[in-house]
Design an enzyme around this catalytic site. Sequence first.
Site, PDB file in Angstrom:
ATOM      1  N   ASP A   1       0.854  -1.175   0.000  1.00  0.00           N
ATOM      2  CA  ASP A   1       0.000   0.000   0.000  1.00  0.00           C
ATOM      3  C   ASP A   1       0.896   1.234   0.000  1.00  0.00           C
ATOM      4  O   ASP A   1       2.106   1.152   0.253  1.00  0.00           O
ATOM      5  CB  ASP A   1      -0.892  -0.043   1.246  1.00  0.00           C
ATOM      6  CG  ASP A   1      -1.855   1.112   1.327  1.00  0.00           C
ATOM      7  OD1 ASP A   1      -2.322   1.573   0.265  1.00  0.00           O
ATOM      8  OD2 ASP A   1      -2.126   1.575   2.439  1.00  0.00           O
TER       9      ASP A   1
ATOM     10  N   ASP B   1      -2.362  -0.749   5.597  1.00  0.00           N
ATOM     11  CA  ASP B   1      -2.654  -0.155   6.901  1.00  0.00           C
ATOM     12  C   ASP B   1      -4.125   0.049   7.221  1.00  0.00           C
ATOM     13  O   ASP B   1      -4.438   0.543   8.303  1.00  0.00           O
ATOM     14  CB  ASP B   1      -1.931   1.189   7.020  1.00  0.00           C
ATOM     15  CG  ASP B   1      -2.615   2.278   6.202  1.00  0.00           C
ATOM     16  OD1 ASP B   1      -2.853   2.054   5.002  1.00  0.00           O
ATOM     17  OD2 ASP B   1      -2.911   3.342   6.766  1.00  0.00           O
TER      18      ASP B   1
ATOM     19  N   ASP C   1      -0.259   5.197   0.973  1.00  0.00           N
ATOM     20  CA  ASP C   1      -0.504   6.113   2.085  1.00  0.00           C
ATOM     21  C   ASP C   1      -0.698   5.339   3.386  1.00  0.00           C
ATOM     22  O   ASP C   1      -1.515   4.428   3.457  1.00  0.00           O
ATOM     23  CB  ASP C   1      -1.736   6.968   1.804  1.00  0.00           C
ATOM     24  CG  ASP C   1      -1.491   7.957   0.688  1.00  0.00           C
ATOM     25  OD1 ASP C   1      -0.963   9.046   0.972  1.00  0.00           O
ATOM     26  OD2 ASP C   1      -1.799   7.623  -0.483  1.00  0.00           O
TER      27      ASP C   1
END
Length: 261
Positions: free
Chosen positions: A30, A203, A32
């Site tokens: 991922d 996240d 961000d």
Amino acid sequence: MRAASAAERVAAEVARAARRPRAARALILDLDGTLAPIARTPDAARVPGPVLRSLHDLVDRGWRIAIVTGRPRREALTLVPVPRITVFGSHGLEGAHRTLPRAARAVRARLAREASRFPGVRLERKPVGLAFHDRALAPAARRRWRRRVAAWLSGCDLDGLEVLRGKCVIELRPARLGKERVLRAWRPARARAGDRSLVAVGDDGTDEDLFAALGPSGLPVRVGPPRARTAARRRLPSARAVAEFLSVLADRSAAGDADER
């Protein structure tokens, strides 16, 4: 004697798996909150220089890397200017859909009006989907904004759409097409069962479909506090820990290459 950090332990596990015959040696990352720490606005986010160097080193040492992000692919390429990395934008949907379902047009107009009452909420129109970023709101205002959105969407026609609620974003996209599509679209992700050199790191909730889809074929890693429910089998506490993981993995991969020579 210093205890190994979570990043060091996960990197050691992955490096051992990568030395086995026919190992995938593939990372699905991922952007961000994982490679780039969360910033006050999406435009302010940056991938730290040491992380970019680790990605360069890993590619040079034979690792295949894919970035799977909610950002448009064009934006992601500017944040991660590393040759030979594959980037999937809009959660992997770019190229699969040209437009949003018709229901999205009315939803977008209404949510834009709701957002105008909360200075700090930013509407982003994506190639496939739309997102309302609320990271600039104070916590109390964010809670009010999200309650209002949830109440309105509960009575809304969302035919063909799904709503994703991330840490600092509410996103609408075509339904039933999440990041797990990358496992079919990206050849290096087709690993043997039990191969922990195929690693997915993310996240928030948009990564959970990918984690679940990996099943026994890889190692999903959730970034963030331990209270978050997840299908991942390993955890790293922060984007800083992800940076350490990548650095240690690059170093151990160099050592492994030297041993083989």
